[in-house]
Scaffold this motif. Sequence first.
Motif, PDB file in Angstrom:
ATOM      1  N   ALA A  10       0.795  -1.126  -0.072  1.00 27.20           N
ATOM      2  CA  ALA A  10      -0.042   0.153  -0.088  1.00 27.20           C
ATOM      3  C   ALA A  10       0.529   1.216   0.097  1.00 27.20           C
ATOM      4  O   ALA A  10       0.603   2.324  -0.731  1.00 27.20           O
ATOM      5  N   LEU A  11       1.868   1.065   0.683  1.00 31.54           N
ATOM      6  CA  LEU A  11       2.945   2.357   0.724  1.00 31.54           C
ATOM      7  C   LEU A  11       3.519   2.650  -0.634  1.00 31.54           C
ATOM      8  O   LEU A  11       3.787   3.617  -0.803  1.00 31.54           O
ATOM      9  N   LYS A  12       3.750   1.553  -1.097  1.00 32.88           N
ATOM     10  CA  LYS A  12       4.434   1.482  -2.435  1.00 32.88           C
ATOM     11  C   LYS A  12       3.362   2.084  -3.481  1.00 32.88           C
ATOM     12  O   LYS A  12       3.821   3.087  -4.289  1.00 32.88           O
ATOM     13  N   ILE A  13       2.209   1.641  -3.376  1.00 36.42           N
ATOM     14  CA  ILE A  13       1.197   2.386  -4.410  1.00 36.42           C
ATOM     15  C   ILE A  13       0.966   3.881  -4.062  1.00 36.42           C
ATOM     16  O   ILE A  13       0.822   4.495  -4.819  1.00 36.42           O
ATOM     17  N   LEU A  14       1.214   4.098  -2.966  1.00 36.99           N
ATOM     18  CA  LEU A  14       1.093   5.599  -2.449  1.00 36.99           C
ATOM     19  C   LEU A  14       2.461   6.483  -3.037  1.00 36.99           C
ATOM     20  O   LEU A  14       2.044   7.582  -3.165  1.00 36.99           O
ATOM     21  N   GLY A  15       3.278   5.601  -2.934  1.00 36.68           N
ATOM     22  CA  GLY A  15       4.594   6.348  -3.458  1.00 36.68           C
ATOM     23  C   GLY A  15       5.320   7.295  -2.345  1.00 36.68           C
ATOM     24  O   GLY A  15       5.639   8.328  -2.837  1.00 36.68           O
ATOM     25  N   VAL A  16       4.836   7.303  -1.167  1.00 35.21           N
ATOM     26  CA  VAL A  16       5.178   8.513  -0.221  1.00 35.21           C
ATOM     27  C   VAL A  16       6.789   8.049   0.156  1.00 35.21           C
ATOM     28  O   VAL A  16       7.000   7.056   0.414  1.00 35.21           O
ATOM     29  N   GLN A  17       7.384   9.219   0.282  1.00 36.22           N
ATOM     30  CA  GLN A  17       8.729   9.384   0.486  1.00 36.22           C
ATOM     31  C   GLN A  17       8.741   9.594   2.281  1.00 36.22           C
ATOM     32  O   GLN A  17       9.926   9.524   2.885  1.00 36.22           O
ATOM     33  N   SER A  18       7.881  10.242   2.710  1.00 35.76           N
ATOM     34  CA  SER A  18       8.141  10.511   4.120  1.00 35.76           C
ATOM     35  C   SER A  18       6.552  10.599   4.793  1.00 35.76           C
ATOM     36  O   SER A  18       5.549  10.297   4.075  1.00 35.76           O
ATOM     37  N   ALA A  19       6.562  10.465   6.320  1.00 34.73           N
ATOM     38  CA  ALA A  19       5.299  10.321   7.083  1.00 34.73           C
ATOM     39  C   ALA A  19       4.635  11.583   6.813  1.00 34.73           C
ATOM     40  O   ALA A  19       3.210  11.484   6.814  1.00 34.73           O
ATOM     41  N   ARG A  20       5.132  12.708   6.500  1.00 31.98           N
ATOM     42  CA  ARG A  20       4.524  14.157   6.255  1.00 31.98           C
ATOM     43  C   ARG A  20       3.671  14.102   5.099  1.00 31.98           C
ATOM     44  O   ARG A  20       2.443  14.400   4.979  1.00 31.98           O
ATOM     45  N   GLU A  21       4.201  13.424   4.215  1.00 36.43           N
ATOM     46  CA  GLU A  21       3.515  13.390   2.846  1.00 36.43           C
ATOM     47  C   GLU A  21       2.315  12.553   2.992  1.00 36.43           C
ATOM     48  O   GLU A  21       1.330  12.843   2.440  1.00 36.43           O
ATOM     49  N   LEU A  22       2.477  11.267   3.677  1.00 36.97           N
ATOM     50  CA  LEU A  22       1.185  10.385   4.090  1.00 36.97           C
ATOM     51  C   LEU A  22       0.225  11.061   4.676  1.00 36.97           C
ATOM     52  O   LEU A  22      -1.056  10.988   4.257  1.00 36.97           O
ATOM     53  N   GLY A  23       0.530  11.915   5.840  1.00 37.64           N
ATOM     54  CA  GLY A  23      -0.091  12.812   6.546  1.00 37.64           C
ATOM     55  C   GLY A  23      -0.962  13.747   5.512  1.00 37.64           C
ATOM     56  O   GLY A  23      -2.163  14.041   5.716  1.00 37.64           O
ATOM     57  N   GLU A  24      -0.434  14.366   4.661  1.00 43.31           N
ATOM     58  CA  GLU A  24      -0.943  15.120   3.632  1.00 43.31           C
ATOM     59  C   GLU A  24      -2.192  14.454   2.725  1.00 43.31           C
ATOM     60  O   GLU A  24      -3.076  14.930   2.603  1.00 43.31           O
ATOM     61  N   ILE A  25      -1.590  13.489   2.450  1.00 45.80           N
ATOM     62  CA  ILE A  25      -2.602  12.604   1.599  1.00 45.80           C
ATOM     63  C   ILE A  25      -3.667  12.189   2.324  1.00 45.80           C
ATOM     64  O   ILE A  25      -4.957  12.233   1.841  1.00 45.80           O
ATOM     65  N   LEU A  26      -3.555  11.877   3.702  1.00 45.58           N
ATOM     66  CA  LEU A  26      -4.613  11.582   4.636  1.00 45.58           C
ATOM     67  C   LEU A  26      -5.747  12.725   4.725  1.00 45.58           C
ATOM     68  O   LEU A  26      -6.899  12.773   4.653  1.00 45.58           O
ATOM     69  N   ALA A  27      -5.183  13.975   4.711  1.00 46.34           N
ATOM     70  CA  ALA A  27      -5.739  15.100   4.729  1.00 46.34           C
ATOM     71  C   ALA A  27      -6.928  15.407   3.504  1.00 46.34           C
ATOM     72  O   ALA A  27      -7.994  15.720   3.579  1.00 46.34           O
ATOM     73  N   ALA A  28      -6.144  15.220   2.316  1.00 44.96           N
ATOM     74  CA  ALA A  28      -6.886  15.168   1.186  1.00 44.96           C
ATOM     75  C   ALA A  28      -7.879  14.273   1.065  1.00 44.96           C
ATOM     76  O   ALA A  28      -9.086  14.494   0.698  1.00 44.96           O
ATOM     77  N   VAL A  29      -7.730  13.101   1.425  1.00 46.87           N
ATOM     78  CA  VAL A  29      -8.595  12.119   1.541  1.00 46.87           C
ATOM     79  C   VAL A  29      -9.962  12.367   2.261  1.00 46.87           C
ATOM     80  O   VAL A  29     -10.986  12.173   1.995  1.00 46.87           O
ATOM     81  N   GLY A  30      -9.620  12.988   3.643  1.00 46.02           N
ATOM     82  CA  GLY A  30     -10.529  13.330   4.591  1.00 46.02           C
ATOM     83  C   GLY A  30     -11.503  14.357   4.012  1.00 46.02           C
ATOM     84  O   GLY A  30     -12.710  14.423   3.972  1.00 46.02           O
TER      85      GLY A  30
END
Length: 423
Positions: A340-360
Amino acid sequence: MTLTTEFKTKPPAGRLDELAAECQLTADEKALFAKFGSLDEGTANRMIENVATTYALPMGIATNFKINGKDQLIPMVLEEPSVVAGASFAAKLAQSGGGFTATSTLPIMIGQIQIVHVPDLKKAIAAIERQKAELMAKANAKDPMLVSRGGGVTDIQSRILQTARGEMLIVHLHVNTQDAMGANAVNTMCEAISSDLETITGGQTRLRILTNLAIHRTATATAIWTKESLAQSTKNQFTGEQVVEAMLDAFEFAKNDPYRACTNNKGIMNGIDSVVIATGNDWRAMEAGAHGYAVKNGRYTSLTTYSKTKDGDLKGEITLPVAVGLVGGATRTHPLAKIALKILGVQSARELGEILAAVGLAQNFAAMRALSTEGISRGHMKLHAKNIAVLAGATGDQIDRIAAQMADEKNVNAARAKELLEK
Ligand code: MEV
């Protein structure tokens, strides 16, 4: 029903035998339990205690997301129909305004140390302030790896808490946890300085634990939905202006009424939790943080805000704590979380957090748009109807046919599904 004291020391197959005997599981039920799927028995058995099997949920991939100019696929794990479709639809409509813009703070988590029976609270706070550097160094010594990667303690703050059992001193340790969610690191650091804090304050330390109200680790996402795209989303049954006005009314409802705000935020977490689960992160931490943040000003309110731009389009915004990591916990041990992390292609936890905010934000927009126009049931109905058809015993192409007929008739229930199946 009860299990033996040996249950926990048995291998999973032995546990399954015992569980099956005790709970009278049929051979078929037992066989389903015995299938471990993509999370193998050994890994599952190391993740938690008393493992009997694994439990699968669907993983869907939300599409159409453009976040900070990047096209993004979003793996979502959940049981609820319409969530993946809703997020993808909202993201598609958001492309009319250029997609989502997301930012985040540094990944600063807070650890709390509770100190009771402090003889002089003001003196104690001043003494902690004087010895801050030493305390920070001692806490940092617990995690040299984190410090070498640029993380570690950034501040120590103290405050007095009035309680029915007298005044207490609460010390907050601010820790930059980099790409880890950071609970273990923060808890260990809090424990490491607690005896020094007792010496400094003359009090007794009690709880030493991270807070999930991670107000210094937040992500913000914004998006603009043009009025043209909003009109099209209703197949021009409503004008763009009408949808904008209806959604602003819906927002005021959520902003001012905790009963509505709670459901509004539940919808936001439909999207966020499903990505948090897909990536092997702790969704209870995310939930606790989000709802704590929603009441941070003393009254529970919506995590999203909406306004009208000068062009008459709809602007949505969300900010919430994002205590998630790319290392540690199940993020690295669960084989599907890694993918799942590979599909997201995120390099940092911050980037993952930003995606979470966008999805929310996308998820909330999808629910609000449907609720303020055609209502939520139509979209929900199709998939719900399929589930009802399956429960009634439909198989293969019967499922779609029965579901479609029930949805058309707006009569989705088990009795009707059975009738149609018999026909
Ligand atoms: C259902 O899971 C979520 C919604 O209730 C959210 C909302 O009302 O905003 C549709």
